[in-house]
Design a protein around this motif. Structure first.
Motif, PDB file in Angstrom:
ATOM      1  N   THR A   1      17.452  28.822  51.901  1.00  0.00           N
ATOM      2  CA  THR A   1      18.032  27.657  52.962  1.00  0.00           C
ATOM      3  C   THR A   1      19.214  27.747  53.029  1.00  0.00           C
ATOM      4  O   THR A   1      20.253  28.389  52.917  1.00  0.00           O
ATOM      5  CB  THR A   1      17.879  25.910  51.215  1.00  0.00           C
ATOM      6  OG1 THR A   1      19.561  26.610  50.607  1.00  0.00           O
ATOM      7  CG2 THR A   1      16.870  25.871  50.227  1.00  0.00           C
ATOM      8  N   THR A   2      19.247  26.893  54.187  1.00  0.00           N
ATOM      9  CA  THR A   2      20.776  26.150  54.742  1.00  0.00           C
ATOM     10  C   THR A   2      21.909  26.461  53.795  1.00  0.00           C
ATOM     11  O   THR A   2      22.990  26.532  54.392  1.00  0.00           O
ATOM     12  CB  THR A   2      20.339  25.689  56.623  1.00  0.00           C
ATOM     13  OG1 THR A   2      20.218  24.689  55.926  1.00  0.00           O
ATOM     14  CG2 THR A   2      19.134  26.367  57.184  1.00  0.00           C
ATOM     15  N   ASP A   3      21.532  24.731  53.239  1.00  0.00           N
ATOM     16  CA  ASP A   3      22.894  24.313  52.522  1.00  0.00           C
ATOM     17  C   ASP A   3      23.215  25.701  51.240  1.00  0.00           C
ATOM     18  O   ASP A   3      24.229  25.388  50.331  1.00  0.00           O
ATOM     19  CB  ASP A   3      22.287  23.076  51.725  1.00  0.00           C
ATOM     20  CG  ASP A   3      21.577  22.608  51.466  1.00  0.00           C
ATOM     21  OD1 ASP A   3      20.848  23.766  51.348  1.00  0.00           O
ATOM     22  OD2 ASP A   3      21.156  22.083  50.641  1.00  0.00           O
ATOM     23  N   GLN A   4      22.354  26.258  51.045  1.00  0.00           N
ATOM     24  CA  GLN A   4      22.779  27.090  49.971  1.00  0.00           C
ATOM     25  C   GLN A   4      24.071  27.659  49.496  1.00  0.00           C
ATOM     26  O   GLN A   4      24.851  27.754  50.005  1.00  0.00           O
ATOM     27  CB  GLN A   4      22.108  28.272  49.061  1.00  0.00           C
ATOM     28  CG  GLN A   4      21.554  29.234  50.460  1.00  0.00           C
ATOM     29  CD  GLN A   4      20.647  30.758  49.819  1.00  0.00           C
ATOM     30  OE1 GLN A   4      19.844  30.098  49.493  1.00  0.00           O
ATOM     31  NE2 GLN A   4      21.233  31.802  50.465  1.00  0.00           N
ATOM     32  N   THR A   5      24.631  27.988  47.749  1.00  0.00           N
ATOM     33  CA  THR A   5      25.974  28.227  48.173  1.00  0.00           C
ATOM     34  C   THR A   5      25.960  29.401  47.014  1.00  0.00           C
ATOM     35  O   THR A   5      24.749  29.393  46.944  1.00  0.00           O
ATOM     36  CB  THR A   5      27.214  27.404  47.635  1.00  0.00           C
ATOM     37  OG1 THR A   5      26.545  27.292  45.762  1.00  0.00           O
ATOM     38  CG2 THR A   5      26.826  26.279  47.877  1.00  0.00           C
ATOM     39  N   GLU A   6      26.784  29.954  46.838  1.00  0.00           N
ATOM     40  CA  GLU A   6      26.783  30.871  45.919  1.00  0.00           C
ATOM     41  C   GLU A   6      27.697  30.363  44.554  1.00  0.00           C
ATOM     42  O   GLU A   6      26.974  29.170  43.887  1.00  0.00           O
ATOM     43  CB  GLU A   6      28.539  31.314  45.928  1.00  0.00           C
ATOM     44  CG  GLU A   6      29.463  32.464  47.397  1.00  0.00           C
ATOM     45  CD  GLU A   6      28.469  34.045  46.920  1.00  0.00           C
ATOM     46  OE1 GLU A   6      27.966  33.954  46.350  1.00  0.00           O
ATOM     47  OE2 GLU A   6      27.574  34.043  48.225  1.00  0.00           O
ATOM     48  N   CYS A   7      26.699  31.438  43.411  1.00  0.00           N
ATOM     49  CA  CYS A   7      27.154  30.845  42.567  1.00  0.00           C
ATOM     50  C   CYS A   7      27.748  30.743  41.145  1.00  0.00           C
ATOM     51  O   CYS A   7      29.818  31.191  41.580  1.00  0.00           O
ATOM     52  CB  CYS A   7      26.426  32.491  41.432  1.00  0.00           C
ATOM     53  SG  CYS A   7      26.200  31.787  39.407  1.00  0.00           S
ATOM     54  N   PRO A   8      28.108  29.346  40.769  1.00  0.00           N
ATOM     55  CA  PRO A   8      29.568  28.733  40.063  1.00  0.00           C
ATOM     56  C   PRO A   8      30.443  29.461  38.949  1.00  0.00           C
ATOM     57  O   PRO A   8      30.727  29.136  39.297  1.00  0.00           O
ATOM     58  CB  PRO A   8      28.992  26.792  40.328  1.00  0.00           C
ATOM     59  CG  PRO A   8      27.505  27.124  39.647  1.00  0.00           C
ATOM     60  CD  PRO A   8      26.904  28.516  40.295  1.00  0.00           C
ATOM     61  N   TYR A   9      29.583  30.030  39.158  1.00  0.00           N
ATOM     62  CA  TYR A   9      29.384  30.337  37.461  1.00  0.00           C
ATOM     63  C   TYR A   9      30.453  32.134  37.437  1.00  0.00           C
ATOM     64  O   TYR A   9      29.943  32.613  38.122  1.00  0.00           O
ATOM     65  CB  TYR A   9      28.419  30.806  36.272  1.00  0.00           C
ATOM     66  CG  TYR A   9      27.338  29.027  36.292  1.00  0.00           C
ATOM     67  CD1 TYR A   9      28.161  28.285  35.562  1.00  0.00           C
ATOM     68  CD2 TYR A   9      26.749  29.019  36.544  1.00  0.00           C
ATOM     69  CE1 TYR A   9      27.862  26.916  35.691  1.00  0.00           C
ATOM     70  CE2 TYR A   9      25.495  28.117  36.410  1.00  0.00           C
ATOM     71  CZ  TYR A   9      26.237  27.250  35.840  1.00  0.00           C
ATOM     72  OH  TYR A   9      25.642  25.803  35.568  1.00  0.00           O
ATOM     73  N   SER A  10      31.825  32.295  36.651  1.00  0.00           N
ATOM     74  CA  SER A  10      32.107  33.536  36.454  1.00  0.00           C
ATOM     75  C   SER A  10      32.857  33.898  35.704  1.00  0.00           C
ATOM     76  O   SER A  10      32.318  33.283  33.997  1.00  0.00           O
ATOM     77  CB  SER A  10      32.740  32.749  37.970  1.00  0.00           C
ATOM     78  OG  SER A  10      34.059  32.035  37.354  1.00  0.00           O
ATOM     79  N   GLY A  11      32.864  35.460  36.194  1.00  0.00           N
ATOM     80  CA  GLY A  11      33.926  35.354  34.166  1.00  0.00           C
ATOM     81  C   GLY A  11      32.983  36.020  33.530  1.00  0.00           C
ATOM     82  O   GLY A  11      31.573  36.324  32.727  1.00  0.00           O
ATOM     83  N   SER A  12      33.614  35.417  31.871  1.00  0.00           N
ATOM     84  CA  SER A  12      32.692  36.087  30.568  1.00  0.00           C
ATOM     85  C   SER A  12      31.569  34.681  30.918  1.00  0.00           C
ATOM     86  O   SER A  12      30.367  34.567  30.264  1.00  0.00           O
ATOM     87  CB  SER A  12      32.384  35.187  29.210  1.00  0.00           C
ATOM     88  OG  SER A  12      33.478  33.805  29.450  1.00  0.00           O
ATOM     89  N   MET A  13      31.236  33.963  31.745  1.00  0.00           N
ATOM     90  CA  MET A  13      29.697  33.338  31.861  1.00  0.00           C
ATOM     91  C   MET A  13      28.490  34.121  32.154  1.00  0.00           C
ATOM     92  O   MET A  13      26.928  34.557  31.934  1.00  0.00           O
ATOM     93  CB  MET A  13      29.891  32.492  32.674  1.00  0.00           C
ATOM     94  CG  MET A  13      30.963  31.306  32.545  1.00  0.00           C
ATOM     95  SD  MET A  13      31.100  29.818  33.493  1.00  0.00           S
ATOM     96  CE  MET A  13      32.725  28.967  33.081  1.00  0.00           C
ATOM     97  N   LEU A  14      28.793  34.963  33.244  1.00  0.00           N
ATOM     98  CA  LEU A  14      28.018  36.152  33.249  1.00  0.00           C
ATOM     99  C   LEU A  14      27.837  37.409  32.740  1.00  0.00           C
ATOM    100  O   LEU A  14      26.677  37.954  33.290  1.00  0.00           O
ATOM    101  CB  LEU A  14      28.648  36.322  34.663  1.00  0.00           C
ATOM    102  CG  LEU A  14      28.774  35.783  35.724  1.00  0.00           C
ATOM    103  CD1 LEU A  14      29.105  36.471  37.495  1.00  0.00           C
ATOM    104  CD2 LEU A  14      28.284  35.111  36.239  1.00  0.00           C
ATOM    105  N   LEU A  15      27.781  37.340  31.397  1.00  0.00           N
ATOM    106  CA  LEU A  15      28.037  38.486  30.823  1.00  0.00           C
ATOM    107  C   LEU A  15      26.658  38.528  29.979  1.00  0.00           C
ATOM    108  O   LEU A  15      26.387  37.392  29.671  1.00  0.00           O
ATOM    109  CB  LEU A  15      29.310  38.660  29.623  1.00  0.00           C
ATOM    110  CG  LEU A  15      30.505  39.642  30.169  1.00  0.00           C
ATOM    111  CD1 LEU A  15      31.349  39.410  28.953  1.00  0.00           C
ATOM    112  CD2 LEU A  15      30.579  40.618  30.981  1.00  0.00           C
ATOM    113  N   PRO A  16      25.948  39.363  29.312  1.00  0.00           N
ATOM    114  CA  PRO A  16      24.323  39.435  28.603  1.00  0.00           C
ATOM    115  C   PRO A  16      24.758  38.824  27.933  1.00  0.00           C
ATOM    116  O   PRO A  16      23.851  37.894  27.300  1.00  0.00           O
ATOM    117  CB  PRO A  16      24.099  41.017  28.959  1.00  0.00           C
ATOM    118  CG  PRO A  16      25.417  41.231  28.563  1.00  0.00           C
ATOM    119  CD  PRO A  16      26.273  40.964  30.132  1.00  0.00           C
TER     120      PRO A  16
END
Length: 526
Positions: A255-270
């Motif tokens: 989509t034209t208005d999409q953004t990067e994923c807002p979550y970062s750091g330990s939120m991205l760990l498995p």
């Protein structure tokens, strides 16, 4: 092309049922039919008066309605069963957390309540690390090429979700790091939760991909209170194709208005980061012992500068949950006691006659048993086979010698029609988990294949086939139960997690009493 599935989602109702159901009825007549209504906020208000006409059947609910659970202590009295229940015709509470599969194939993952301050003994309106991990596991179970789910519904906001979003300022009362982690794991196409008074729709964000592959987007939407004075949007209509039926070209359309994923750091760990050590509250199924830290790269050293020798663990039978002499054993689950071993009903059993064979004394595994104990366990197996054979069933025996300190032989009966397929089903699941599952020769002995201290998974199938895996790392703790709960075997995927199967002590006692009576003709200890 299949017709899209249409559902309605609303924010907190707070007891304003007249406004809600009148609007839903009108929208359904004009733009429906909708499959169901989902309420992601507080359903009940301070007074029960407005609910009584619906509960008594005097007023009708126009659409099947599913609600999340309480978010505070004062709401608990509205729910007869916190694991899920029907509140009135067409209104169902779907439980504290889980995966809901609609008749259309739509998959809805949900977590109700607020994040608990501690993982120990959460209240009925809280969720913990164990809860969100359970939801992740049940959604990914049996899906090595998991794409995501259709909808995630939560009572609280995921932390940092507004990052990279719109400039609009929004009031957030309850945020959760755990829900951010869950959203990363599940990759929902829609994530709904309630707002206080203000409707908020975030620009779509691209889901995180550790491999850099193209991913689909998630739309996060927070709905205002039903009938709010500010006239903020509180009812949302969704028209969606189930993600499992979508073509890749459609799913990954940008989509034209999409953004990067807002979550970062330990939120991205498995796995969820946690500072404090967890303690399991399981008694009769899959007890998680503490991690074996001996595999860490940085080894401790002795006083002479060399590697410190590992001391064998010393077990206190008085505190072991499975040593029969221990006061920790839930003896109301015990069915039969021999000289060296005993039989018990599994707590949170996959089926009503899910059993455990355990040594009376403290022994780690089948591979390390004294001959006398091994012989009596074989006698229990023989008796159990005869018992289930009379009932047109066949038992699967399996053991996980990993993160446990006391041997537990799991016994789960299956229908005779699946017996010849079991080996292939186990192998397929193992392949999906990246596990090498070997078939042992007929006369192979475990103590020769798995020397003392070797972690392993072992299964004996009704066909006589024996499957073995030497565990190295990251073994799925409930692998055996996952396989047997699958659609191909028992078709009880919703019961794969033992915590979803708990019943009261009174029910457990009655189940044990019933099984003990029916098993008595086969019980060699009598």
């Amino acid at each position: 092309m299949t017709e899209k599935i249409k559902i309605l989602v609303c924010g907190s109702v707070d007891g304003d049922f007249t406004t809600l159901f009148k609007r839903v009825e009108n929208v359904n007549k004009k733009n429906g039919p909708f499959e169901f209504l989902l309420c992601v906020g507080n359903f009940f208000g301070q007074s029960a008066d407005s609910w009584q006409p619906y509960k008594a059947g005097m007023l009708k609910v126009p659409l099947p309605t599913y609600i999340l659970g309480p978010t505070s202590e004062d709401q608990l009295s509205n729910y007869d069963n916190l694991d899920g229940c029907e509140l009135c015709p067409n209104v169902s509470y779907i439980g504290r957390r889980g995966l809901f599969s609609a008749m259309s194939g739509l998959k809805l993952a949900y977590v109700g309540g607020t994040e608990a301050e501690t993982d120990e003994k959460p209240r009925g309106y809280n969720f913990t690390k164990a809860d969100v991990t359970s939801v992740r596991d049940v959604c990914l179970r049996g899906k090595p090429s998991f794409r995501g789910i259709d909808i995630l519904a939560t009572s609280s906001w995921p932390k940092d979700v507004t990052r990279f979003g719109q400039d609009k300022t929004v009031k957030i009362s309850k945020e959760s790091h755990l829900l951010s982690w869950l959203a990363v794991q599940l990759k929902p196409r829609y994530h709904f939760c309630p707002a206080d008074e203000q409707y908020y729709e975030r620009r779509p964000y691209r889901n995180h991909s550790s491999s850099g592959d193209i991913t689909h987007t998630t739309r996060f939407i927070a709905l205002a209170r039903v009938g709010n004075r500010q006239k903020e949007k509180w009812l949302y209509a969704v028209s969606i194709d189930p993600i499992e039926k979508m073509r890749a070209m459609e799913l990954y359309q940008q989509t034209t208005d999409q953004t990067e994923c807002p979550y970062s750091g330990s939120m991205l760990l498995p796995n969820i980061m946690q500072n404090k050590e967890e303690k399991s509250n399981q008694y009769f199924f899959d007890m998680d012992a503490p991690e074996d830290h001996g595999s860490r790269k940085r080894k401790s050293r002795g006083s002479d500068g060399g590697p410190e020798r590992k001391q064998p663990p010393v077990f206190d039978q008085g505190t072991c949950w499975f040593c029969l002499a221990s006061p920790e054993v839930e003896k109301h689950l015990v069915i039969s006691i021999g000289t060296e071993a005993y039989l018990a009903l599994a707590k949170g059993g996959l089926v009503a006659d899910h059993l455990l064979i355990l040594p009376i004394g403290h022994h780690q595994s089948l591979a390390s048993l004294p001959e006398s104990v091994a012989k009596e366990i074989k006698k229990f197996k023989s008796a159990i086979k005869k018992y289930f054979n009379k009932r047109q069933k066949a038992p699967v025996f399996f053991e996980r010698n990993y993160k446990t300190s006391h041997l537990q032989v799991q016994v789960v009966p299956v229908n005779l029609r699946v017996v010849n397929m079991l080996k292939d089903i186990f192998q397929d699941y193992a392949e999906g988990e990246g596990i090498q599952l070997d078939e042992l020769p007929e006369h192979a002995k475990l103590d020769q294949i798995a020397p003392p201290g070797t972690p392993y998974f072992y299964a004996e199938l009704p066909s006589g086939e024996k499957l073995f895996h030497r565990i190295k790392k990251n073994f799925p703790l409930q692998f055996g139960r996952d396989v047997l709960a699958s659609e191909s075997v028992l078709n009880m995927v919703d019961r794969a997690d033992w915590r979803d199967c708990k019943v009261s002590k009174e029910e457990e006692t009655e189940l044990t009493k019933t099984f003990r009576a029916s098993f008595q003709p086969f019980d060699f200890t009598v």
